[in-house]
Design a protein around this motif. Structure first.
Motif, PDB file in Angstrom:
ATOM      1  N   MET A  55     -28.903  24.429   4.833  1.00 18.82           N
ATOM      2  CA  MET A  55     -28.102  25.559   5.310  1.00 18.82           C
ATOM      3  C   MET A  55     -26.892  25.837   4.423  1.00 18.82           C
ATOM      4  SD  MET A  55     -28.171  24.955   9.449  1.00 18.82           S
ATOM      5  CE  MET A  55     -27.115  26.370   9.799  1.00 18.82           C
ATOM      6  N   THR A  56     -26.553  24.911   3.541  1.00 20.75           N
ATOM      7  CA  THR A  56     -25.436  25.179   2.639  1.00 20.75           C
ATOM      8  C   THR A  56     -25.816  26.161   1.523  1.00 20.75           C
ATOM      9  OG1 THR A  56     -26.002  23.295   1.222  1.00 20.75           O
ATOM     10  CG2 THR A  56     -24.429  22.904   3.023  1.00 20.75           C
ATOM     11  N   ALA A  57     -27.096  26.361   1.253  1.00 20.63           N
ATOM     12  CA  ALA A  57     -27.524  27.193   0.126  1.00 20.63           C
ATOM     13  C   ALA A  57     -27.290  28.696   0.324  1.00 20.63           C
ATOM     14  CB  ALA A  57     -28.993  26.918  -0.193  1.00 20.63           C
ATOM     15  N   PRO A  58     -27.689  29.303   1.463  1.00 24.36           N
ATOM     16  CA  PRO A  58     -27.566  30.764   1.596  1.00 24.36           C
ATOM     17  C   PRO A  58     -26.170  31.326   1.354  1.00 24.36           C
ATOM     18  CG  PRO A  58     -29.003  29.900   3.305  1.00 24.36           C
ATOM     19  CD  PRO A  58     -28.421  28.713   2.613  1.00 24.36           C
ATOM     20  N   PRO A  59     -25.083  30.715   1.845  1.00 22.72           N
ATOM     21  CA  PRO A  59     -23.760  31.293   1.544  1.00 22.72           C
ATOM     22  C   PRO A  59     -23.468  31.375   0.055  1.00 22.72           C
ATOM     23  CG  PRO A  59     -23.585  29.727   3.359  1.00 22.72           C
ATOM     24  CD  PRO A  59     -24.960  29.581   2.798  1.00 22.72           C
ATOM     25  N   TRP A  60     -23.947  30.387  -0.708  1.00 22.03           N
ATOM     26  CA  TRP A  60     -23.664  30.394  -2.146  1.00 22.03           C
ATOM     27  C   TRP A  60     -24.559  31.378  -2.887  1.00 22.03           C
ATOM     28  CZ3 TRP A  60     -19.154  28.755  -2.880  1.00 22.03           C
ATOM     29  CH2 TRP A  60     -18.631  27.692  -2.152  1.00 22.03           C
ATOM     30  N   VAL A  61     -25.774  31.588  -2.414  1.00 22.51           N
ATOM     31  CA  VAL A  61     -26.630  32.628  -3.001  1.00 22.51           C
ATOM     32  C   VAL A  61     -25.992  33.996  -2.767  1.00 22.51           C
ATOM     33  CG1 VAL A  61     -28.879  33.752  -2.884  1.00 22.51           C
ATOM     34  CG2 VAL A  61     -28.730  31.252  -2.758  1.00 22.51           C
ATOM     35  N   PHE A  62     -25.494  34.208  -1.556  1.00 28.10           N
ATOM     36  CA  PHE A  62     -24.788  35.451  -1.226  1.00 28.10           C
ATOM     37  C   PHE A  62     -23.576  35.635  -2.142  1.00 28.10           C
ATOM     38  CE2 PHE A  62     -21.156  37.223   1.186  1.00 28.10           C
ATOM     39  CZ  PHE A  62     -21.611  38.521   1.366  1.00 28.10           C
ATOM     40  N   ALA A  63     -22.800  34.579  -2.323  1.00 32.04           N
ATOM     41  CA  ALA A  63     -21.610  34.668  -3.173  1.00 32.04           C
ATOM     42  C   ALA A  63     -21.988  34.957  -4.626  1.00 32.04           C
ATOM     43  CB  ALA A  63     -20.813  33.369  -3.089  1.00 32.04           C
ATOM     44  N   SER A  64     -23.096  34.397  -5.105  1.00 26.69           N
ATOM     45  CA  SER A  64     -23.538  34.632  -6.487  1.00 26.69           C
ATOM     46  C   SER A  64     -23.889  36.095  -6.703  1.00 26.69           C
ATOM     47  CB  SER A  64     -24.749  33.753  -6.807  1.00 26.69           C
ATOM     48  OG  SER A  64     -24.446  32.384  -6.670  1.00 26.69           O
ATOM     49  N   ILE A  65     -24.619  36.680  -5.760  1.00 24.76           N
ATOM     50  CA  ILE A  65     -24.997  38.093  -5.872  1.00 24.76           C
ATOM     51  C   ILE A  65     -23.759  38.979  -5.859  1.00 24.76           C
ATOM     52  CG2 ILE A  65     -26.233  39.980  -4.741  1.00 24.76           C
ATOM     53  CD1 ILE A  65     -28.214  37.845  -3.683  1.00 24.76           C
ATOM     54  N   CYS A  66     -22.848  38.704  -4.928  1.00 21.32           N
ATOM     55  CA  CYS A  66     -21.611  39.491  -4.838  1.00 21.32           C
ATOM     56  C   CYS A  66     -20.780  39.350  -6.108  1.00 21.32           C
ATOM     57  CB  CYS A  66     -20.794  39.046  -3.632  1.00 21.32           C
ATOM     58  SG  CYS A  66     -21.537  39.460  -2.037  1.00 21.32           S
ATOM     59  N   CYS A  67     -20.786  38.171  -6.696  1.00 18.06           N
ATOM     60  CA  CYS A  67     -19.999  37.902  -7.900  1.00 18.06           C
ATOM     61  C   CYS A  67     -20.471  38.769  -9.073  1.00 18.06           C
ATOM     62  CB  CYS A  67     -20.109  36.421  -8.254  1.00 18.06           C
ATOM     63  SG  CYS A  67     -19.015  35.874  -9.572  1.00 18.06           S
ATOM     64  N   ILE A  68     -21.791  38.855  -9.259  1.00 13.99           N
ATOM     65  CA  ILE A  68     -22.342  39.664 -10.348  1.00 13.99           C
ATOM     66  C   ILE A  68     -22.057  41.145 -10.112  1.00 13.99           C
ATOM     67  CG2 ILE A  68     -24.473  40.408 -11.451  1.00 13.99           C
ATOM     68  CD1 ILE A  68     -23.627  37.647 -12.289  1.00 13.99           C
ATOM     69  N   ILE A  69     -22.263  41.621  -8.889  1.00 11.97           N
ATOM     70  CA  ILE A  69     -22.021  43.029  -8.576  1.00 11.97           C
ATOM     71  C   ILE A  69     -20.551  43.380  -8.787  1.00 11.97           C
ATOM     72  CG2 ILE A  69     -22.021  44.757  -6.732  1.00 11.97           C
ATOM     73  CD1 ILE A  69     -24.472  43.321  -5.561  1.00 11.97           C
ATOM     74  N   ASN A  70     -19.663  42.502  -8.335  1.00  9.57           N
ATOM     75  CA  ASN A  70     -18.233  42.749  -8.468  1.00  9.57           C
ATOM     76  C   ASN A  70     -17.811  42.796  -9.936  1.00  9.57           C
ATOM     77  OD1 ASN A  70     -15.446  42.851  -7.405  1.00  9.57           O
ATOM     78  ND2 ASN A  70     -15.273  40.817  -8.309  1.00  9.57           N
ATOM     79  N   ALA A  71     -18.327  41.865 -10.731  1.00 12.71           N
ATOM     80  CA  ALA A  71     -17.967  41.834 -12.146  1.00 12.71           C
ATOM     81  C   ALA A  71     -18.524  43.047 -12.881  1.00 12.71           C
ATOM     82  CB  ALA A  71     -18.493  40.561 -12.789  1.00 12.71           C
ATOM     83  N   TRP A  72     -19.741  43.457 -12.553  1.00 17.68           N
ATOM     84  CA  TRP A  72     -20.326  44.655 -13.168  1.00 17.68           C
ATOM     85  C   TRP A  72     -19.481  45.881 -12.832  1.00 17.68           C
ATOM     86  CZ3 TRP A  72     -22.274  48.948 -10.517  1.00 17.68           C
ATOM     87  CH2 TRP A  72     -22.898  49.907 -11.312  1.00 17.68           C
ATOM     88  N   ASN A  73     -19.067  45.984 -11.584  1.00 15.58           N
ATOM     89  CA  ASN A  73     -18.246  47.116 -11.161  1.00 15.58           C
ATOM     90  C   ASN A  73     -16.892  47.101 -11.850  1.00 15.58           C
ATOM     91  OD1 ASN A  73     -16.112  48.196  -8.886  1.00 15.58           O
ATOM     92  ND2 ASN A  73     -18.011  49.381  -8.917  1.00 15.58           N
TER      93      ASN A  73
END
Length: 538
Positions: free
Chosen positions: A353-371
């Motif tokens: 259960m620790t994995a999904p929050p970090w996968v979510f954070a990784s996706i948000c991190c890439i989108i935020n940096a691209w923006n």
């Protein structure tokens, strides 16, 4: 009838020589010139320089021609993205896994096997940062003045891999403390060092996304290290405890990756082995154009000059305190499996259960940096791309403070982990705010990240077992830390706005007082892009 100058005859002869002759045996050309033109010894240095210039000039500058430039830059960036970025991301993944593996080892019985008390376990966590934080400063000072960062970073990776593997053989509190101290020393070289290395290859516009890709290595390590731990089932294999296998395996993988990275990573734009002279010249030209000056220290700038310049800059001090507060706010990462376990599930389910929050954070991190990278040229805005994610983490803390519901608390973990999206751009902001000279930038990044990690030292002491399972006191402290980090960031934003207005006034005065130099506008624009652009951005 006038005789052509000797130098002109030499140039004509050299340009008339076949390319293969000039490239394969320039010494033969030199001897021929010497024999046929009766050159004396004093002319030899000139001839040798002409040979080199004729050899290299076409290749060195061909990519800078207007018709070749755009396509050449695209190929160059793609080459860096395919070789430099995956390498640093994988090293960072192993860097963080090796550093926080002890949190998963705790769930596998490390405390019981070594007979650690809660205070001793907190000491084991904190002592790493006692060496990790201060070592970043001299490490980046060294990195800015050596010729092969690829070998330096790779050797450090091998060193922390060996130390991580040795952690598996410890049998006492003293032994594991010693391992934690010595693993912090080589690990200190990597994150600020790799971020500095990226800043020596990418332009400001390109750097935000690449810094985020590097940081995603950290987030992915949080996600999949726990998954690996949950499925290992190594307990008792060959009579060895599972937590010991964890350190053996991770250490061996890190050693292999460290050796490989010595070949994969580039050095600096002027001396990288696996790039052609034309590519190296193109890299240097585009970086100089991006900031308005060459991205190399002058021979007069020493490692100590960079240190003095950095500590005299008030922005560096604000960034240091800001980084410290941010690290304290994110200190839950070292206790993430423990926080997830408060939801009431068994060890295997907890680790999964620790994995999904970090996968979510990784996706948000890439989108935020691209923006962020997309808007840098137009607005130069960086602050809100960082602070908005810290505000989401604050909301996550508030939810956890308000309820013990498993669903709500698990949702809050997603929000808390998203705070790393802002942290991913932080050191990039430091790099762009303090761009030149490189010696100052290198030291500033080491100071900010090194002193900032003292927040992690404090953070290892606020998540006390007796405050669980609610951890209300811990979350309140972390929440306040994020508020402080956001406030300090706003102060830097206002300072940069003020500096940009001052530069605009100076440029306007120069324009009105006399003819505007061709390079003046570009330098000013680049300086603004290094920090913020316009009144509404920072």
């Amino acid at each position: 009838m006038r005789t052509a100058p000797t130098s002109s005859l030499m140039v004509v002869f050299l340009r008339a020589s076949p390319d293969w002759l000039k490239r394969v045996c320039p010494s033969l050309v030199l001897r021929t010139l010497r024999h046929t033109m009766s050159l004396d010894k004093k002319s030899e240095p000139f001839v040798e320089n002409v040979v080199v210039a004729v050899q290299e000039e076409p290749d060195d500058f061909v990519l800078l021609k207007e018709e070749n430039r755009k396509a050449a830059e695209q190929r160059l960036v793609r080459k860096l993205d395919m070789r430099l970025m995956p390498t640093v991301a994988v090293i960072y993944l192993m860097n963080y896994i090796d550093r926080v593996a002890i949190t998963a080892a705790r769930l596998e019985g490390l405390e019981a096997d070594l007979g650690l008390t809660d205070v001793e376990y907190e000491t084991v966590l904190a002592v790493l940062y006692a060496s990790y934080s201060p070592a970043q400063i001299p490490s980046n000072m060294i990195l800015g003045h050596i010729s092969s960062p690829a070998f330096y970073i790779g050797a450090c990776a091998v060193a922390w891999g060996v130390t991580s593997a040795l952690t598996g053989v410890t049998k006492s509190f003293a032994g594991i403390v010693a391992c934690r101290i010595f693993i912090g020393l080589p690990e200190a070289a990597f994150y600020p060092g790799s971020t500095y290395l990226l800043s020596r290859w990418y332009t400001n516009k390109e750097l935000a996304l690449r810094s985020a890709v590097l940081y995603v290595g950290l987030l992915i390590s949080n996600a999949f290290s726990s998954v690996i731990y949950s499925g290992g089932n190594m307990q008792g294999t060959l009579g060895i405890a599972a937590w010991r296998w964890l350190f053996y395996i991770e250490g061996a993988i890190t050693i292999f990756i460290g050796l490989l990275s010595m070949w994969l990573l580039p050095d600096f734009p002027h001396n990288t082995r696996w790039m052609s002279p034309a590519e190296r010249r193109l890299v240097q030209a585009r970086l100089a154009e991006d900031v308005g000056e060459a991205d190399r220290d002058s021979t007069e700038v020493t490692i100590y000059d960079g240190f003095k310049l950095a500590i005299r800059d008030i922005k560096v001090w604000i960034f240091m305190f800001m980084s410290c507060a941010m690290s304290l706010g994110l200190s839950f990462v070292n206790f993430f499996p423990t926080l997830t376990k408060t939801l009431g599930y068994n060890t295997t389910d907890t680790l999964l259960m620790t994995a999904p929050p970090w996968v979510f954070a990784s996706i948000c991190c890439i989108i935020n940096a691209w923006n962020c990278g997309k808007h840098i040229d137009r607005t130069g805005e960086r602050y809100f791309h960082m602070a908005s994610w810290w505000w989401l983490a604050i909301l996550g803390y508030i939810i956890s403070l308000a309820t013990m519901s498993a669903g709500a608390r698990y949702f809050s973990l997603f929000l808390m982990s998203s705070g790393f999206c802002g942290a991913a751009l932080f050191l990039n902001w430091v790099s762009n705010t303090i761009p030149r000279p490189p010696a100052k930038r290198s030291v500033a990044m080491g100071l900010v990240n090194g002193i900032g990690n003292l927040g992690s030292v404090m953070g290892s002491c606020i998540w006390k077992a007796e405050w669980g399972p609610e951890y209300h006191q811990s979350m309140a402290i972390a929440l306040c830390a994020f508020v402080l980090a956001s406030s300090l960031g706003f102060v830097v934003r206002q300072m940069l706005i003020h500096e940009n207005k001052r530069m605009e006034r100076e440029e306007l005065e120069l324009t009105e007082s006399g003819p505007r130099k061709r390079s003046g506008g570009k330098v000013s624009r680049s300086r603004k892009l290094s920090a913020i652009a316009g009144d509404s951005a920072a």
